[in-house]
Structure formats: structure tokens, C-alpha cells
Scaffold this motif. Structure first.
Motif, PDB file in Angstrom:
ATOM      1  N   ASP B 409      -0.561   6.046  -2.584  1.00 21.06           N
ATOM      2  CA  ASP B 409      -1.669   6.140  -3.547  1.00 21.06           C
ATOM      3  C   ASP B 409      -1.912   4.783  -4.199  1.00 21.06           C
ATOM      4  O   ASP B 409      -3.049   4.347  -4.356  1.00 21.06           O
ATOM      5  N   ALA B 413      -5.232   2.494  -3.907  1.00 18.70           N
ATOM      6  CA  ALA B 413      -5.963   2.100  -5.120  1.00 18.70           C
ATOM      7  C   ALA B 413      -6.163   0.587  -5.153  1.00 18.70           C
ATOM      8  O   ALA B 413      -7.211   0.092  -5.565  1.00 18.70           O
ATOM      9  N   ALA B 416      -8.913  -0.158  -2.928  1.00 19.70           N
ATOM     10  CA  ALA B 416     -10.198   0.279  -3.466  1.00 19.70           C
ATOM     11  C   ALA B 416     -10.589  -0.550  -4.687  1.00 19.70           C
ATOM     12  O   ALA B 416     -11.573  -0.249  -5.347  1.00 19.70           O
ATOM     13  N   MET B 418      -9.202  -0.804  -7.659  1.00 16.26           N
ATOM     14  CA  MET B 418      -9.098  -0.154  -8.960  1.00 16.26           C
ATOM     15  C   MET B 418      -8.421  -1.123  -9.942  1.00 16.26           C
ATOM     16  O   MET B 418      -7.704  -2.031  -9.523  1.00 16.26           O
ATOM     17  N   PRO B 419      -8.650  -0.917 -11.250  1.00 22.05           N
ATOM     18  CA  PRO B 419      -7.993  -1.787 -12.228  1.00 22.05           C
ATOM     19  C   PRO B 419      -6.465  -1.690 -12.122  1.00 22.05           C
ATOM     20  O   PRO B 419      -5.929  -0.630 -11.821  1.00 22.05           O
ATOM     21  N   ASP B 421      -4.066  -1.605 -14.204  1.00 25.96           N
ATOM     22  CA  ASP B 421      -3.301  -0.705 -15.054  1.00 25.96           C
ATOM     23  C   ASP B 421      -3.342   0.727 -14.545  1.00 25.96           C
ATOM     24  O   ASP B 421      -2.514   1.551 -14.909  1.00 25.96           O
ATOM     25  N   LEU B 422      -4.315   1.039 -13.697  1.00 22.66           N
ATOM     26  CA  LEU B 422      -4.353   2.370 -13.094  1.00 22.66           C
ATOM     27  C   LEU B 422      -3.443   2.418 -11.877  1.00 22.66           C
ATOM     28  O   LEU B 422      -2.712   3.376 -11.660  1.00 22.66           O
ATOM     29  N   ILE B 423      -3.481   1.345 -11.101  1.00 21.23           N
ATOM     30  CA  ILE B 423      -2.600   1.248  -9.940  1.00 21.23           C
ATOM     31  C   ILE B 423      -1.160   1.410 -10.396  1.00 21.23           C
ATOM     32  O   ILE B 423      -0.345   2.072  -9.777  1.00 21.23           O
ATOM     33  N   GLN B 424      -0.912   0.803 -11.529  1.00 19.26           N
ATOM     34  CA  GLN B 424       0.440   0.776 -12.065  1.00 19.26           C
ATOM     35  C   GLN B 424       0.973   2.186 -12.366  1.00 19.26           C
ATOM     36  O   GLN B 424       2.164   2.422 -12.306  1.00 19.26           O
ATOM     37  N   ILE B 425       0.079   3.139 -12.638  1.00 23.92           N
ATOM     38  CA  ILE B 425       0.507   4.515 -12.909  1.00 23.92           C
ATOM     39  C   ILE B 425       1.309   5.055 -11.721  1.00 23.92           C
ATOM     40  O   ILE B 425       2.376   5.635 -11.892  1.00 23.92           O
ATOM     41  N   ASP B 426       0.808   4.808 -10.512  1.00 19.16           N
ATOM     42  CA  ASP B 426       1.505   5.314  -9.330  1.00 19.16           C
ATOM     43  C   ASP B 426       2.783   4.541  -9.050  1.00 19.16           C
ATOM     44  O   ASP B 426       3.745   5.093  -8.543  1.00 19.16           O
TER      45      ASP B 426
END
Lengths: 634, 458
Positions: B409, B413, B416, B418-419, B421-426
Motif C-alpha cells: 500500500d 501510494a 500515486a 500521495m503526500p 505523511d499519508l504514505i507514512q501511515i502504512d
């Protein structure tokens, strides 16, 4: 002779960032409130840096504003500079920060409070609490005034047995040479409070006229400033810049040579300092190979020449402070106006509090702010607000409010404090929030306005404005879900310019917006809305649509958490009677008294097996209850 | 009660003709239905038993013939929907069924969790409460002990290293977020992030590959004996079994005629499978067709291809060579007691790198050489015996697979755009999952990392 000085619903001791929010919130909820402070000229004083907001903290200010608090409104009226940080990253971490005009902030906050009808403000030093039958009933001042109330909130910050240290000089004092609060601290110990000693520090202030700004880099505010308060409509036009310079090897050499004189290293300071706010000597020692450290020069206001030297917190002797400063580019001739110092103080171990911030052992008493082991104006203000809401709730027998970790950074902050405690001054960081994508700067109103209105914290008018905004957002999302965009050379060109690929087949506008490279502005060009929408509505639509995948994921996590959060632990539970619980778990559970199984599971030392056993035990009680009810009916 | 769906093998492992995989929860019926070919389980009556086949949802191949019982809430042991899959007792198939259930959304049950649910849903009366709590305590502690013991020192070191990689990356992103103006902290870029996640991804893939190898050793190397009729396949099997005194079971199944013979050849456990054809000494190729042979061979870890010394090579022999060319094969030329009619040069050519053993089963010659070849293949070759204890626990494997999915994921991301900090969630989620393997899930360690790695603060 003690005299009866009056009866109130809520008394707030202290008028710092926690105190003012507590008083305001209590009043908004309808409580007749008294606020006592050592010095009326120091209401909401900023003893450390002249700024409010930043990552996580800025979101707290928004949350405070959404809940009818003062911090956002007052800073919006008094800032000298506004900057949105992290604009290159995702929406969850965008953060607003203001440079404050310190004197003006005090003045404006005082004025806001003075206007509140149900609030009495008085200058006084509280020395004791009036506690009868284990319940807090009021306070006693050094001038023998006894004030009575159903709820008392202590927000004494770093004043409790405060001690200022500069090099080998040490004296009892609150921040900025104010009177420390010694007797109250002793009294709390008498009452059985567990206190710890924490330490923090502040850098020297220098005179702007003695700074050569030409050798530093300018740090201007945003061209178009954003604001903290949802009510602010007017921007301040003439912003004042900050300046950036660096320490160098010479600075570090001076620190190395004088390290033995630092209060931190000579053993004079015993309190635990925060890792995120280290002194310059700490930075040099711990990161010795770094050739330089950033120093921000921040004006303390419009009508003053005092400049705060951010990044230069120190407890070295004054003479060394001079020498260090003058080794820095732009500060060669700098004149110190106030020296940097370290301050040690007593704080309350926060696991002694309920999530309402009421003290477990002394009903009617609340504590909020830096006294609870936190650091930072925003963390203090957030707690003050919640303590004010809940102290009024107790006094007036109305609904109280506990925010959970998915609702607000304030919820994360308080849950961390009362569940885990803290072994250093606690600062909010975005990484402390599991659901930070939900806890954004932009959606604080969507998260909290409903609650705020329900509790009487905001006006009807403001609530209606909010409802209008939400309706527009939903309407626009519906529109985009219906509108189809067909492939055409014009559209392909626009997509191409945005760095995307051409359309292969017709697509709903809503789905096209989900593409990372497609902005709402682009969508608006392709399928214009009938009316121009307010900027904050456009922003919401964009964020909600674009990040829906991640938001959904976070919401699923929240749902899982809530299942455990909704399992309430009975008030009278006897952990000793639960066979199978590990001894350590029993001790921790008895100390923290979690309200839910979810909260229990976050206590360190309570492992999954203990949580399972707890669940089974509670369920057993439920079954017993149901059974007896059935029998009773029969 | 609103809880997720759990699954576990609820019969003692490796003992008994039949094994049961049990699922409990809202999704239990739905999950099994997705891999079940037979009646639509969603519509069958409660408390009924159904015959059917389990199909791998990915490869669409048949795994096993089973009997499935469907019991709907609330009249079940746990008061939730319960499905029990009855299959053959072999470890491999029952594990496979469990894995597929997990893949389809069930969660591996914790020790004692079925009982716990039964209790939580009010199925067990009060007097049993204490016993349940003791059970949970004992089982959890034991499981933890076992899990820790199963954690090979090397594995835990490796996992810790991977976690360190990840947390450094995460801390870096966090610092960029919490201290946006600190220019002495280099900005974490998506390229660096991709590089790091790729690295960890590959390591986890390697671990899982080793897990598969480890499984081979625990559960036996599934070995297929193939060859034309009358080349001596059953004699070979008997010879192997007799020589090595079959360790475990001879389990004729209830719905299908399957025999699994376990033999231990110089420390290599062989599981001689799909023996229906072999036992009947009929031509496996002729009987079930080339396609089916391919199936059988696909599941085999080792193929023993038997040829006849006394006959020249046939088209069928050549076809078999073609079938097995990419597998681990040992070529056996049997019946050396009879005159040589086979072209050994051609055999060598067709065999390429594979070992060739000449033998006479009647005169009991060549068995030793065969055993040596097997041992060499599995101990000298790609499996390092040192790594074998690596990942063996189903829970660990499941966590590694989840970790792989979250990394996937994260990487998509990144692609794609994505920012960060969102990538970092996964990435953080991956770190947490790996933490569950080594029993370390303290969230505060991120904050510790933050402050030890970077110089921060005002």
C-alpha cells in the motif's frame, strides 16, 4: 482573621493560558465564576517564546476555538506574523503558527475576560484549599479571604515551588521573576498529592537595535494570512518578519569550555527537562558533530525592541550567555535585556486525575495546564477549556465532556496524561495521534461544533453559519458525484498540464478529483458550480474527496477502538478480587482507574491477557445483573 | 456482540484422520463460501452438513474435498455464526485451509478465544467464569512462551533491524512534520522512502520464502513418483517405506482414497503423496491425463521420475521429462538387473543438471545412492539448514504477510504521488505489525527515536 469573601459555582486559581480558558468556558456554561491571579497585569502572559500554534499545537488552538474558547480569537487580533506550515505535505499536517505581540495579547485577553458578565477577576495569592469531608469546597488566600465554590480549578503553571536557575545562581521564583506559589504546593502534598519536579528553560532576550539583521535571513509571514478562529474575518496587513541565523564552532567551543558552569550539568538542576526543548548546551553535548544550530530571532511585539532568541535556551551564567551570543553572526554587538534561565517547579502526577481533569481523591477539585506536567501554551489552554467545561458541569449538575482520541488532539493530550502519565514535560506532537488524518486543522469545526453548541459554548448565530457551511459541502459533493466529464482534447490538455494522463472514458467529476494531480480548481474549470463557493467549502470538498480512501481507513480503525472504548468498567470494580490478573496490572489499574476497557488497554503494564480477563470479568457482572433482573421480575 | 471473525484449527495437529478448521463470527459463512464449491452456503439451513470442494480463490485450483457444517447464530457454541470445515488429517491441507480463511478476512484466533467468545456471548454459565479466566491466563502465557521460544534469535534480530529501518524513516517524516523549519534535518523524499520500503519488502519476501522452505521440512517434502506403467514405482515406494520404517500415518480418507506415507530419508522428511495412482501401479499419466499430472506435480516439492533400463525411451518418457524440467527431479533408471535397452546418453541429455541414479529395486541396489541424492538436493542446495527454524509460527507468517500488504500500500501510494505523511501511515502500520512478531508494540518508542535521532527544539 479569615473572612467569607463570597460564594461561586467555579473558582479558577491562576490566569495563565489554562486559567483564562477555564474561566471563559465555565462562564459560557452558565457558572458564576471567580478567577484569582497573582498579578492582573500578567493574564495569559507568555513567559517563553512569542508564538502560538505550529504542528499539532495549532490544531489544538482551532479545537479551542471550535469549542468557544479564547486563544484563537485573541491571537488573530494581536499577531505580528502568520505562517501556514507544512503546505507541501498532506492536509492532515498543515499547521498554522502565529508570532504574537506579547503585551498586546495580554491586554486583549484581559479585556475579553473583563467583558464576561458572570466572571469576577481578583488579584490574590491562594495558599490553601478548603476541603471538607474529602470534598473541595473553596480556597483560602494569603489575605485571609475564604472563597467558596462547588468546583475549584488549579492552573498554577510553573509557579508551584518555582525555582529559577542561572549558572550558579538559584532563587525561589515563578517565571519572569514573579512570586512563586510555595504554600499551595506544600498544601497539596499534605492533601496526599503525588508531585514531581520538572524543569524547563528560556533563552535570553536581546535589543533589536543591537542586532545586525543584514547578516541574517529574513523569515516573512504569509502573503495572505490564514486565521485560527472560525469567527475572524479581518486580516492584519502589516506583518513583521522574523530572522534566521546560526550558531557556529566558536559558539560551541564557548559552551564546551563553560559546561561545568551550566546549571544543567553542574547538578544544580534535579528536575526532568523536556527532550523536545533542550537547552543549547544540551544540543551541543548530545549532537556534538553538528557544525551549527538554527537560531530564530523573533520580535516580542510591535511596540517593543525586545527580541526572543529562539533555539538558544540556556542556564549558563550570564557572562557566558553574553559571550555565546556575540559569537553568532548578526549578534556580535547584541545587548541582552533579559537573561536566559532554567526553571524548576512542582507538577501533579496526572494519573491522579479523571479524564474530566477532576482529581480522583478530592471531588470538586480540578487541575489543568502546566501543573499537570505538560508544556506549551496550547496544551495548557486545551486542558483549561476542558476543566472549565467539566468544573461547571459538576457545579451546575449538567452534562460533562470527555473528548476521545479520534475527536480531537485535546482528547489525545488528556487521555495520554491521565492514562499513561508522563516522565518529562509533555508536548503534543502529531505522531502522538493515531488518527491524525481525522484531526486536521481544517475540520476542527466539523468535529466539534455540534458538541460545542449542545453544551452552550457557542452562539446560535455561529451554529447557523456552521450548518450553512456543512450543507454547502454536502451539496457540492453531490453535484460532483452527478456531473460526468467526457474525454475531449481540451480536457486532455488540461490534465496533461496538471501532469496527469488523458481520459479514456467518461468519468464522474468526483472520481476525477480523486486523482492526485487533479485539484478542485481544475474540476471547477471543467464543471463550474452555479454559485461561487466560499474557499473553506472548496477546501473541505477537495480534502474529503481526495483523501477518502485514507479517511475511510482511519474511520475503520476508530470503529475498532470504539468497541473497546464503549465497554465501561463499573465504578466500584475491585481489581484485587479478579483472579488471574497479573500483579503489575492490578497495581496499574488501581492507580489509573480507567473508565473503559479501551483506556485500560493503553496503560503500560496491562497486557492483552489482562485485558481479556477484565472483559470476561465485566461481562460476568453484566450477566449476573441480567440474571438477577430476570429473577426479580419473575 | 460485534466482533471480527476468527479462525483456527480446532483438532490436535497431526493426530487423527480428520482435522477441523473452525470459524466463528459474522463473516464465518461468507468467508468459507468464497472458497467452497458446492451448495451456496449463504442460503443453506442452519446446522446442516455439506459436501464440496475447497478451491483456491487465486489460482482456482482444487485444494481438498471437504465436509462443511454451517451453524448460524445464536444456537452455536460461541453464539455467533460458526462454520467447521472437516478435511483430511494431513498437516499441509489443514494449514492451507486455515491460511485461505485468513486470506479471506478471518483473523487467527487467540488461544482460548472461542471459549472466551462463548463466555462473552453468555453461552457459558457463571460458575464457569473463573475457569475461563484461568484458561485465558494459562493459554495466553503459554502461547507467549511458545511464541518467544519459536522466535529464533536470528529472526528476532532481523525483524528488529527491519523495524529500525522503518522507524528511522517514520521518525524522519515525523520530524519534518513537527519541525518543518529545521533545515538541518534533511527532507525525507519519496525516493528515499521508496528505497527503504523496497528494501524491507524484499527482506520480508525472503523471510516468507524461507518460511515456505521451513514448512517443507516440518511437514515433509511432498514427493511425487512418476513414470510409465511397470517401471517400478510402487516397488520404489515400498522400498523407501521399508528401508526407512514409515514414520507416521497411513490415513485412508473418508471421501477420497488418499494415502500419505511419511518417510525420513537421512533427515529429510518425505511425504509421498497422491498415492492413489502409485498404489494401483497404474499409469498416472494415462489415468488422469497430462493436465492432472501437471496439477500433481505443481504441488510436489520433489519428483522422482522412474525409467526402465530394460526398455528404450518412449514418447511418454520424453513428455514426462518435459513436464518436470523446472522442478527438483531425480531420475531413476530401474531394473539394471535386466539387459540394457535404454539409451543412457539420451537420458543424460534429457536430465540436464538433474541427478541420475541407476538402480535395481529387485536386487535392492541403488537405494543408498537415491537417498544420498535426496539429502544432497535438500541440504547442500538452496535450503540452508541454519535458516530453517526461521519462521514457523502461523501467526508470524500471517503478520509478515500483512506487513507485506501494508508495504505494498505504501509503495503504491508513493507511486500515486500521495503526500508523504499519508504514505507514512502504512509504513508505521508495517512497523507495528513487525513489532507484534517480536512482542514490542510500545508506541512511545517512536517519540524516543525522534529525539535520539534528531536535534530538535527551541
Amino acid at each position: 482573621m479569615v473572612y467569607n469573601a463570597g460564594h461561586f459555582d467555579v473558582i479558577v486559581i491562576g490566569a495563565g493560558h489554562a486559567g483564562v480558558e477555564a474561566a471563559n468556558a465555565a462562564v459560557k456554561r452558565g457558572a458564576k465564576t471567580l478567577m484569582l491571579t497573582l498579578n492582573l497585569d500578567m493574564i495569559a502572559f507568555m513567559p517563553c517564546n512569542p508564538s502560538i500554534g505550529g504542528p499539532a499545537k495549532g490544531v489544538v488552538v482551532r479545537e479551542i476555538d471550535a469549542l468557544g474558547g479564547l486563544m484563537g480569537k485573541v491571537i488573530d487580533k494581536t499577531y505580528i506574523q502568520m505562517r501556514m506550515l507544512n503546505t507541501g505535505k498532506g492536509p492532515a499536517v498543515r499547521a498554522l503558527r502565529a508570532q504574537a505581540d506579547k503585551p498586546l495579547y495580554i491586554q486583549e485577553m484581559k479585556y475579553q475576560l473583563e467583558k464576561l458578565e458572570n466572571l469576577t477577576i481578583r488579584q490574590a495569592m491562594v495558599e490553601r484549599l478548603i476541603v471538607e469531608d474529602g470534598v473541595c469546597k473553596g480556597v483560602l488566600t494569603e489575605t485571609n479571604a475564604a472563597y467558596y465554590a462547588k468546583s475549584v480549578i488549579i492552573t498554577t503553571g510553573t509557579f508551584m515551588r518555582g525555582s529559577v536557575i542561572i549558572g550558579d545562581l538559584s532563587y525561589q521564583s515563578g517565571p519572569n521573576n514573579q512570586r512563586p506559589s510555595v504554600k499551595l504546593s506544600e498544601h497539596l502534598e499534605e492533601l496526599g498529592f503525588e508531585l514531581v519536579r520538572f524543569k524547563t528553560g528560556t533563552p535570553p532576550r536581546v535589543n533589536a537595535n543591537t542586532i545586525d539583521y543584514s547578516k541574517t535571513e529574513i523569515q516573512p509571514g504569509d502573503d495572505k494570512p490564514s486565521h485560527f478562529s472560525y469567527e475572524t474575518t479581518e486580516a492584519i496587513v502589516d506583518q513583521i518578519p522574523c530572522w534566521l541565523t546560526y550558531t557556529n564552532e566558536k559558539t560551541h567551543q564557548i559552551i564546551d569550555d563553560n559546561l561545568a558552569l551550566s546549571a544543567m550539568y553542574s547538578g544544580m538542576i534535579k528536575g526532568t527537562g523536556p527532550r523536545y526543548c533542550p537547552s543549547i548546551e544540551d544540543k551541543v553535548v548530545r549532537f556534538h558533530d553538528k557544525p551549527r544550530h538554527q537560531i530564530f530571532l523573533e520580535p516580542e511585539g510591535r511596540n517593543t525592541e525586545e527580541v526572543y532568541v529562539q533555539g538558544f535556551s540556556t542556564s549558563l551564567p550570564e557572562a557566558v550567555q553574553h559571550e555565546m551570543l556575540r559569537s553568532i553572526e548578526g549578534l556580535e554587538k547584541a545587548e541582552i535585556m533579559r537573561s536566559g534561565y532554567a526553571i524548576e517547579y512542582d507538577s501533579v502526577v496526572p494519573t491522579q486525575l479523571w479524564p474530566t481533569l477532576e482529581v480522583k481523591n478530592i471531588p470538586g477539585l480540578f487541575t489543568a495546564g502546566q501543573i499537570n506536567g505538560t508544556s506549551g501554551y496550547e496544551e495548557a489552554a486545551g486542558q483549561g477549556l476542558m476543566a472549565g467545561i467539566n468544573a461547571a458541569a459538576r457545579a451546575l449538575e449538567i452534562e460533562s465532556l470527555i473528548l476521545d482520541r479520534s475527536q480531537a488532539y485535546i482528547g489525545v493530550l488528556i487521555d495520554d496524561l491521565v492514562t499513561k502519565g508522563t516522565n518529562e514535560p509533555y508536548r503534543l506532537l502529531t505522531s502522538r495521534a493515531e488518527y491524525r488524518l481525522l484531526l486536521r486543522h481544517d475540520n476542527a469545526d466539523i468535529r466539534l461544533t455540534e458538541k460545542a453548541y449542545q453544551l452552550g459554548l457557542i452562539s446560535d448565530e455561529r451554529y447557523q453559519v456552521f450548518q450553512g457551511k456543512v450543507a454547502l459541502i454536502e451539496q457540492e459533493k453531490k453535484r460532483l458525484a452527478k456531473q460526468t466529464i467526457k474525454p475531449s482534447s481540451e480536457i486532455d490538455q488540461l490534465l496533461n498540464e496538471a501532469g496527469g494522463t488523458a481520459l479514456k472514458e467518461p468519468i464522474k467529476a468526483l472520481d476525477l478529483l480523486k486523482r492526485p494531480e487533479v485539484s478542485y480548481q481544475l474540476i471547477k474549470r471543467l464543471v463550474p458550480a452555479d454559485d461561487t463557493l466560499p474557499e473553506e467549502v472548496e477546501e473541505q470538498v477537495e480534502i474529503q474527496v481526495k483523501y477518502q480512501g485514507y479517511i475511510d481507513k482511519s474511520n475503520q480503525q476508530v470503529d475498532r477502538m470504539k468497541k473497546m472504548e464503549n465497554k465501561v468498567i463499573p465504578e466500584n470494580i475491585d481489581y484485587d478480587a479478579i483472579s488471574g490478573l497479573a500483579t503489575e496490572a492490578k497495581q496499574k489499574l488501581k492507580k489509573v482507574c480507567p473508565l473503559s476497557v479501551g483506556q485500560a488497554s493503553r496503560i503500560s503494564g496491562v497486557n492483552p491477557a489482562d485485558v481479556s480477563i477484565l472483559l470476561v470479568y465485566i461481562e460476568q457482572g453484566q450477566i449476573a445483573k441480567r440474571t438477577s433482573e430476570v429473577e426479580h421480575q419473575a | 456482540m460485534d466482533l471480527d471473525t476468527i479462525a483456527a484449527i480446532s483438532t490436535p495437529i497431526g493426530e487423527g484422520a480428520i482435522a477441523i478448521v473452525r470459524l466463528s463470527g459474522d463473516q464465518a459463512i461468507n468467508i468459507v463460501n468464497q472458497m467452497f464449491k458446492g451448495k451456496d452456503l449463504m442460503t443453506v439451513d442452519s446446522h446442516t452438513l455439506h459436501y464440496g470442494k475447497i478451491i483456491d480463490p487465486d489460482s482456482k485450483t482444487m485444494i481438498e474435498e471437504v465436509m462443511v457444517s454451517v451453524m448460524r447464530a445464536p444456537k452455536t457454541f460461541t453464539r455467533e455464526n460458526v462454520v467447521e470445515i472437516n478435511c483430511h488429517g494431513g498437516l499441509a491441507s489443514v494449514n492451507r485451509l486455515l491460511e485461505m480463511s485468513l486470506q479471506l478476512g478471518a483473523r487467527l484466533a487467540e488461544p482460548g478465544e472461542f471459549t472466551k467468545r462463548a463466555f462473552l456471548n453468555g453461552r457459558i454459565d457463571l460458575s464457569q467464569a473463573e475457569a475461563v479466566m484461568d484458561l485465558i491466563r494459562a493459554k495466553t502465557d503459554k502461547a507467549m512462551g511458545v511464541a518467544v521460544k519459536q522466535l529464533d534469535g536470528k529472526l528476532s534480530k532481523l525483524i528488529k533491524r527491519l523495524r529500525q529501518e522503518l522507524i528511522e524513516t517514520v521518525a524522519h517524516v515525523e520530524v519534518n512534520i513537527d519541525y518543518p523549519e529545521y533545515d538541518d534535518v534533511e527532507e525525507m523524499t519519496k525516493n528515499i522512502m521508496l528505497e527503504k520500503t523496497m528494501l524491507v519488502y524484499q527482506e520480508i519476501e525472503r523471510l516468507l520464502a524461507m518460511a515456505r522452505q521451513g514448512k517443507i521440512l516440518r511437514e515433509g517434502i511432498s514427493t511425487a513418483i512418476i513414470g510409465r506403467p511397470n517401471v517400478g514405482k510402487s516397488s520404489l515406494m515400498n522400498a523407501l517405506v521399508q528401508e526407512n520404517k514409515a514414520i507416521v500415518t497411513d490415513i485412508p480418507g473418508t471421501t477420497r482414497d488418499v494415502i500419505e506415507e511419511y518417510v525420513n530419508v537421512r533427515g529429510v522428511p518425505l511425504r509421498l503423496v497422491d498415492t492413489a495412482g502409485i498404489r494401483d501401479t497404474e499409469d498416472i499419466v494415462e489415468k488422469i491425463g497430462v493436465e492432472r499430472s501437471r496439477q500433481v506435480l505443481k504441488e510436489a516439492d520433489l519428483v522422482l521420475l522412474v525409467l526402465n533400463f530394460n526398455e528404450s525411451l518412449t514418447e511418454q518418457d520424453r513428455q514426462l521429462f518435459e513436464l518436470v524440467k523446472d522442478l527438483d527431479v531425480i531420475i531413476l533408471v530401474n531394473k539394471t538387473d535386466l539387459p540394457n535397452k535404454i539409451d543412457l546418453n539420451e537420458v543424460a541429455g534429457l536430465a540436464k543438471d538433474h541427478a541420475i541414479v541407476n538402480m535395481s529395486l529387485i536386487e535392492e541396489q541403488g537405494i543408498d545412492q537415491l537417498e544420498e541424492a535426496i539429502a544432497r538436493l535438500f541440504f547442500a542446495g538452496q535450503i540452508e539448514s541454519d535458516d530453517l527454524s526461521y519462521v514457523s509460527n502461523v501467526r508470524h507468517i500471517q503478520l509478515l504477510k500483512q506487513a507485506l500488504a501494508t508495504l505494498d500500500d505504501a509503495m503504491s501510494a508513493i507511486n500515486a504521488d500521495m503526500p508523504i505523511d499519508l504514505i507514512q501511515i502504512d509504513v508505521t502500520r508495517t512497523w507495528e505489525l513487525l513489532g507484534e512478531i517480536v512482542g514490542d508494540t510500545v508506541q512511545d518508542s517512536l517519540i524516543d527515536q525522534l529525539f535520539s535521532q534528531f536535534c530538535l527544539g527551541k
